[in-house]
Design an enzyme around this catalytic site. Structure first.
Site, mmCIF file in Angstrom:
data_model
loop_
_atom_site.group_PDB
_atom_site.id
_atom_site.type_symbol
_atom_site.label_atom_id
_atom_site.label_comp_id
_atom_site.label_asym_id
_atom_site.label_seq_id
_atom_site.Cartn_x
_atom_site.Cartn_y
_atom_site.Cartn_z
ATOM 1 C CD GLU A 28 -2.945 -0.780 -0.199
ATOM 2 O OE1 GLU A 28 -3.068 0.151 -0.611
ATOM 3 O OE2 GLU A 28 -3.675 -1.653 -0.419
ATOM 4 C CE1 TYR A 111 -6.635 2.861 -0.524
ATOM 5 C CE2 TYR A 111 -4.297 3.200 -0.245
ATOM 6 C CZ TYR A 111 -5.381 2.491 -0.868
ATOM 7 O OH TYR A 111 -5.438 1.525 -1.393
ATOM 8 C CG ASP A 129 -8.080 4.102 -4.832
ATOM 9 O OD1 ASP A 129 -9.468 4.053 -4.813
ATOM 10 O OD2 ASP A 129 -7.484 3.592 -5.531
#
Length: 280
Positions: A28, A111, A129
């Site tokens: 991520e 996020y 996102d």
DNA sequence: TATGCGTGGGA
DNA sequence: TTCCCAAGCAT
């Protein structure tokens, strides 16, 4: 969306069943503002080299910056290293599964915290996102946008999630994938789009974005100069002389400002005798 | 909240 | 060629 995902999902390593919180966190952070294709090889290197937070924390932050390669925004490598240290010190070397705890980690924002909670731990959290926001905005609201996600966006997405937490997590990655592969920013594939009959944006005639992101230049900016300096530190040996680094950019004032800012950021460390190293 | 922060590929 | 932008974060 679930059917689309079942039919068209890319087989990415961080999506394999049973992938832990640490690999998901690595993926991520790497994927923040960086395309999948570029992340893929570096991600594989990282999880092989540093399979646990403790492994990364035991090495120097500069090793993380070197292994970051050319993903861009190398402060992310530093933050990932700092996150590994925090995980060891505060969480027993284990990635936590709540948004609140994840948010306390360096480099983890609204996020990323929810992405890790949902994708690694199956929690029912809205993961919004840029892809999800674009799909939500177009399909549901009938407008296009290039803004970044807000708390209101997350609330709206949360209200649309299935009750079952595991299904909710799959829906989130499904919408992301749909936004990445079909409902793209530049040239959306409305021909053959599976949700076109229900799409408010299509019905409205695909109106252009209401607010447009300000174009960010690159040539001649501090970002370019910083990139050159860190690139030289990454490619060089143990240390690089300031004189050699100075040859990278013609404007000495801008060059000095950039080196100083890199030192403040911790990406460059002066050794006191005219040489610069990555952080140890 | 607006801005700075890398890099490289495709339109 | 130039412009846009690709799973954001911190300040």
């Amino acid at each position: 969306m679930l059917q689309f995902y079942a039919d068209h999902r890319r087989d990415l390593p961080w999506r394999a069943p049973g992938v832990g919180g640490w690999p998901v966190l690595i993926s991520e952070v790497m994927l923040q503002q960086t395309p999948v294709a570029r992340v893929l090889p570096v991600y594989l290197e990282w999880v092989a080299r540093w399979p646990t937070p403790a492994d990364l924390a035991a090495d120097a932050p500069g090793d993380a910056v070197r292994a970051w390669g050319r993903l861009g925004y190398p402060r992310r490598a530093l933050r990932l290293h700092a996150a590994a240290t925090a995980l060891v010190q505060r969480f027993g070397g284990v990635v936590p599964d709540t948004v609140e705890e994840l948010l306390s980690l360096p480099g983890v924002g609204e996020y990323t915290a929810r992405a890790v909670a949902a994708f690694a731990f199956g929690r029912r959290e809205p993961v919004v996102d840029t892809n999800v926001l674009r799909v939500l905005s177009r399909v549901v609201r009938g407008v296009d946008t290039q803004a970044s996600a807000t708390a209101a966006d997350r609330r709206e997405m949360a209200a649309l999630l299935p009750q079952d937490a595991a299904v909710a997590a799959v829906l989130s990655v499904a919408v992301m994938e749909f936004g990445a592969l079909v409902c793209t920013s530049r040239s959306p594939g409305c021909d053959g789009c599976p949700v076109r009959p229900d799409c408010a944006w299509w019905a409205a005639g695909r109106p252009p974005p209401t607010v447009r992101r300000k174009a960010q230049g690159f040539a001649g900016t501090d970002r370019q100069v910083r990139g050159l300096i860190v690139g030289a530190l990454r490619a060089g040996g143990e240390s690089v002389s300031e004189d050699d680094l100075a040859t990278l950019w013609p404007d000495p004032v801008q060059w000095r400002r950039c080196l100083d800012s890199l030192i403040v950021d911790g990406l460059a460390v002066p050794d006191g005798s005219g040489r610069i190293t990555l952080p140890r």
